[in-house]
Design an enzyme around this catalytic site. Structure first.
Site, PDB file in Angstrom:
ATOM      1  N   HIS A  94      25.308  32.925 -76.892  1.00  0.00           N
ATOM      2  CA  HIS A  94      25.264  33.961 -77.851  1.00  0.00           C
ATOM      3  C   HIS A  94      25.049  33.426 -79.339  1.00  0.00           C
ATOM      4  O   HIS A  94      24.760  33.936 -80.206  1.00  0.00           O
ATOM      5  CB  HIS A  94      26.362  34.715 -77.752  1.00  0.00           C
ATOM      6  CG  HIS A  94      26.496  35.460 -76.302  1.00  0.00           C
ATOM      7  ND1 HIS A  94      27.435  36.363 -75.994  1.00  0.00           N
ATOM      8  CD2 HIS A  94      25.589  35.518 -75.482  1.00  0.00           C
ATOM      9  CE1 HIS A  94      27.320  37.018 -74.834  1.00  0.00           C
ATOM     10  NE2 HIS A  94      26.134  36.305 -74.343  1.00  0.00           N
ATOM     11  N   HIS A 111      33.939  41.859 -64.247  1.00  0.00           N
ATOM     12  CA  HIS A 111      33.700  43.100 -64.680  1.00  0.00           C
ATOM     13  C   HIS A 111      34.320  44.005 -63.671  1.00  0.00           C
ATOM     14  O   HIS A 111      34.084  43.500 -62.286  1.00  0.00           O
ATOM     15  CB  HIS A 111      32.212  43.393 -64.887  1.00  0.00           C
ATOM     16  CG  HIS A 111      31.598  42.644 -65.859  1.00  0.00           C
ATOM     17  ND1 HIS A 111      30.957  41.443 -65.523  1.00  0.00           N
ATOM     18  CD2 HIS A 111      31.378  42.827 -67.082  1.00  0.00           C
ATOM     19  CE1 HIS A 111      30.285  41.182 -66.414  1.00  0.00           C
ATOM     20  NE2 HIS A 111      30.765  41.995 -67.610  1.00  0.00           N
ATOM     21  N   ASP A 126      18.998  34.833 -73.552  1.00  0.00           N
ATOM     22  CA  ASP A 126      20.197  34.635 -73.065  1.00  0.00           C
ATOM     23  C   ASP A 126      20.040  33.992 -71.380  1.00  0.00           C
ATOM     24  O   ASP A 126      19.978  34.651 -70.562  1.00  0.00           O
ATOM     25  CB  ASP A 126      21.408  35.736 -72.949  1.00  0.00           C
ATOM     26  CG  ASP A 126      22.608  35.506 -72.860  1.00  0.00           C
ATOM     27  OD1 ASP A 126      23.177  34.226 -73.118  1.00  0.00           O
ATOM     28  OD2 ASP A 126      23.600  36.443 -72.637  1.00  0.00           O
ATOM     29  N   ASP A 130      31.629  44.341 -60.868  1.00  0.00           N
ATOM     30  CA  ASP A 130      31.607  43.230 -59.954  1.00  0.00           C
ATOM     31  C   ASP A 130      32.345  43.043 -58.955  1.00  0.00           C
ATOM     32  O   ASP A 130      32.079  42.570 -57.722  1.00  0.00           O
ATOM     33  CB  ASP A 130      31.602  41.727 -60.704  1.00  0.00           C
ATOM     34  CG  ASP A 130      30.965  41.814 -62.028  1.00  0.00           C
ATOM     35  OD1 ASP A 130      30.042  42.446 -62.236  1.00  0.00           O
ATOM     36  OD2 ASP A 130      31.555  41.149 -62.892  1.00  0.00           O
TER      37      ASP A 130
HETATM   38  C1  XLS Z   1      26.258  39.155 -71.516  1.00  0.00           C
HETATM   39  C2  XLS Z   1      27.768  38.763 -71.609  1.00  0.00           C
HETATM   40  C3  XLS Z   1      28.496  39.380 -70.455  1.00  0.00           C
HETATM   41  C4  XLS Z   1      29.899  39.231 -70.954  1.00  0.00           C
HETATM   42  C5  XLS Z   1      30.863  40.034 -70.212  1.00  0.00           C
HETATM   43  O1  XLS Z   1      25.298  38.305 -72.042  1.00  0.00           O
HETATM   44  O2  XLS Z   1      27.859  37.336 -71.746  1.00  0.00           O
HETATM   45  O3  XLS Z   1      28.348  38.698 -69.337  1.00  0.00           O
HETATM   46  O4  XLS Z   1      30.465  37.938 -71.045  1.00  0.00           O
HETATM   47  O5  XLS Z   1      30.648  41.405 -70.162  1.00  0.00           O
HETATM   48 NI    NI Z   2      29.629  36.314 -71.518  1.00  0.00          NI
HETATM   49 NI    NI Z   3      25.828  36.222 -72.460  1.00  0.00          NI
END
Ligand code: XLS
Ligand code: NI
Ligand code: NI
Length: 439
Positions: free
Chosen positions: A269, A99, A305, A102
């Site tokens: 996810h 990102h 997550d 980051d």
């Molecule tokens: C969060 C997401 C994030 C994406 C990138 O749950 O997985 O990390 O991969 O923004």
């Molecule tokens: Ni991700």
């Molecule tokens: Ni994620």
């Protein structure tokens, strides 16, 4: 400066090795079907978890030191680059994902933030030229700052939408600068907490508007790679619009975005959406929308997550089975959107975690190849659908018959039990076990 001076380049020692700092299955240069293993798997390091994630959670502060010995934000950003390249080189990882924030944090103004990001991106670019390491994809962190509390592209505030567009524009430029062939949209705040305050129709139209502008701008500055949406049903918001692959496909088609966008499927996810990882990959593949993977795993007993490093061989096998069926990775790859547990806080744990995840995928890849070479599963599926290749099935597929023809056929034919065969689920599961445990 060397950040991990007690750890050398991780060697491949094979499955009988007991050295925790060696690969048992990932042999980067082993040729498989004319390509080295590293090019089939296209592993990527995630800048956020690995370089920035210190184990902070809702109940406590960080446990791992990710300051890289620097207090000044610009110096720290550069130290992160040096440490990241050291990790990638020692682990034979060829790609990285990030990102914008980051790489370099926010400063006082957007102009200053952008200038600092450029400085770090130039620093990375120079390191890439030196080492040959590549950017898999980039993205904009349009979810952590308070301005994104009600969303970015779906915020009720047009000013927030404009700010998001500005941030994404810069992230696209940075992706192009670093040679990335992917750009990800993950809509962490693109959803709602309650419909009592939400204009869903306008929010979805706006999200599409933002994506359309991003595609137009990206193409205008020479981005030829894939745009990805990363589906996730919830967390942080109660409901996220990019719920799962099927939902996202409907969105992309409605707004004419399906030519430019593919899926970035994340294992954890998928399970949050009550699907298997393989299901999400299969939906993407069968719709020509498979792009890239965020490789991790959840915990079957936890509903959030957890982003654990993947170690479940059944999952990595069925994942790679889908990847192979999709024709392998083109612009995408396997990004470890995964973090070591909060209690695994030492620098060595970074290496143990990646080794565990990479070996799980290397072994899964080999198992998937063997499943396909073995042919029993494919043959079973072909035979199961044989009625569609001749007779009335073929006529249906060829569009030669209508409802009245089928009624006539059914009346003449009578009951259909003679053409029903067993699904043989248990037999097929035992074939998978047989192949997995005789590797
Ligand atoms: C969060 C997401 C994030 C994406 C990138 O749950 O997985 O990390 O991969 O923004
Ligand atoms: Ni991700
Ligand atoms: Ni994620």
């Amino acid at each position: 400066m060397e950040y991990f001076s007690n750890i050398g380049k991780i060697p491949y020692e094979g499955k009988n090795s007991t050295n925790p700092l060696a690969f048992k299955y990932y042999n980067p240069d082993e040729m498989i079907n004319g390509k080295p293993m590293r090019e089939h798997l296209k592993f990527a390091l995630s800048w956020w978890h690995t370089m920035g994630g210190d184990g902070t959670d809702m109940f406590g502060c960080g446990t791992a030191d990710k300051t890289w010995g620097q207090a000044d934000p610009t110096e720290r950003a550069k130290a992160k680059v040096d440490a990241a390249f050291e990790i990638m080189q020692k682990l034979s990882i060829d790609y990285f994902c990030w990102h914008d924030r980051d790489l370099s944090p926010e400063y006082g103004s957007l102009a200053e933030t952008n200038a600092k990001l450029d400085e770090v991106a130039d620093y990375i670019k120079a390191k890439q030229d030196e080492t040959g390491l590549k950017c898999l994809w980039g993205t904009a962190k349009c979810f952590d700052h308070p301005r994104f509390m009600h969303g970015a592209g779906t915020s009720p505030s047009a000013d927030v939408f404009a700010f998001s567009a500005a941030q994404i524009k810069k992230a696209l430029e940075t992706t192009v600068k670093l040679g990335g062939n992917g750009y990800v949209f993950w809509g962490g705040r693109e959803g709602y907490e309650t419909l009592l305050n939400t204009n869903m129709g306008l929010e979805l139209d706006n999200m599409a508007r933002l994506m359309k502008m991003a595609v137009e701008y990206g193409r205008s500055i020479g981005f030829t790679g894939d745009f990805y949406i990363e589906p996730k049903p919830k967390e942080p918001t109660k409901h996220q619009y990019d719920f799962d692959t099927a939902t996202v496909l409907g969105f992309l088609r409605k707004y004419g975005l399906d030519k430019d966008f593919k899926m970035n499927i994340e294992a954890n996810h998928a399970t949050l959406a009550q699907h298997t990882f393989q299901h999400e990959l299969a939906v993407a593949r069968t719709n020509g929308a498979f792009g890239s993977i965020d490789a991790n795993q959840g915990d079957v007993l936890l509903g959030w997550d957890t982003d654990q490093f993947p170690t479940n061989i059944y999952d990595t096998t069925m994942c790679m089975y889908e990847v192979i069926k999709a024709g392998g990775f083109t612009n995408g790859g396997l990004n470890f959107d995964a973090k070591a547990r909060r209690g695994s806080f030492t620098p060595e744990d970074i290496f143990y975690s990646y080794i565990a995840g990479m070996d799980a995928f290397a072994l899964g890849f080999k198992a998937a190849l063997k499943l396909i070479e073995d042919g029993r599963i494919d043959k079973f599926i072909d035979d199961r659908y044989a009625s569609w290749t001749t007779g009335i099935g073929k006529d249906i597929v060829d569009g030669k018959v209508n409802m009245a023809d089928l009624e006539k056929y059914a009346l003449e034919k009578g009951e259909v039990t003679d053409s029903l065969t067993s699904g043989r689920q248990e037999m097929l599961e035992s074939i998978v076990n047989n192949i997995l445990f005789t590797l």
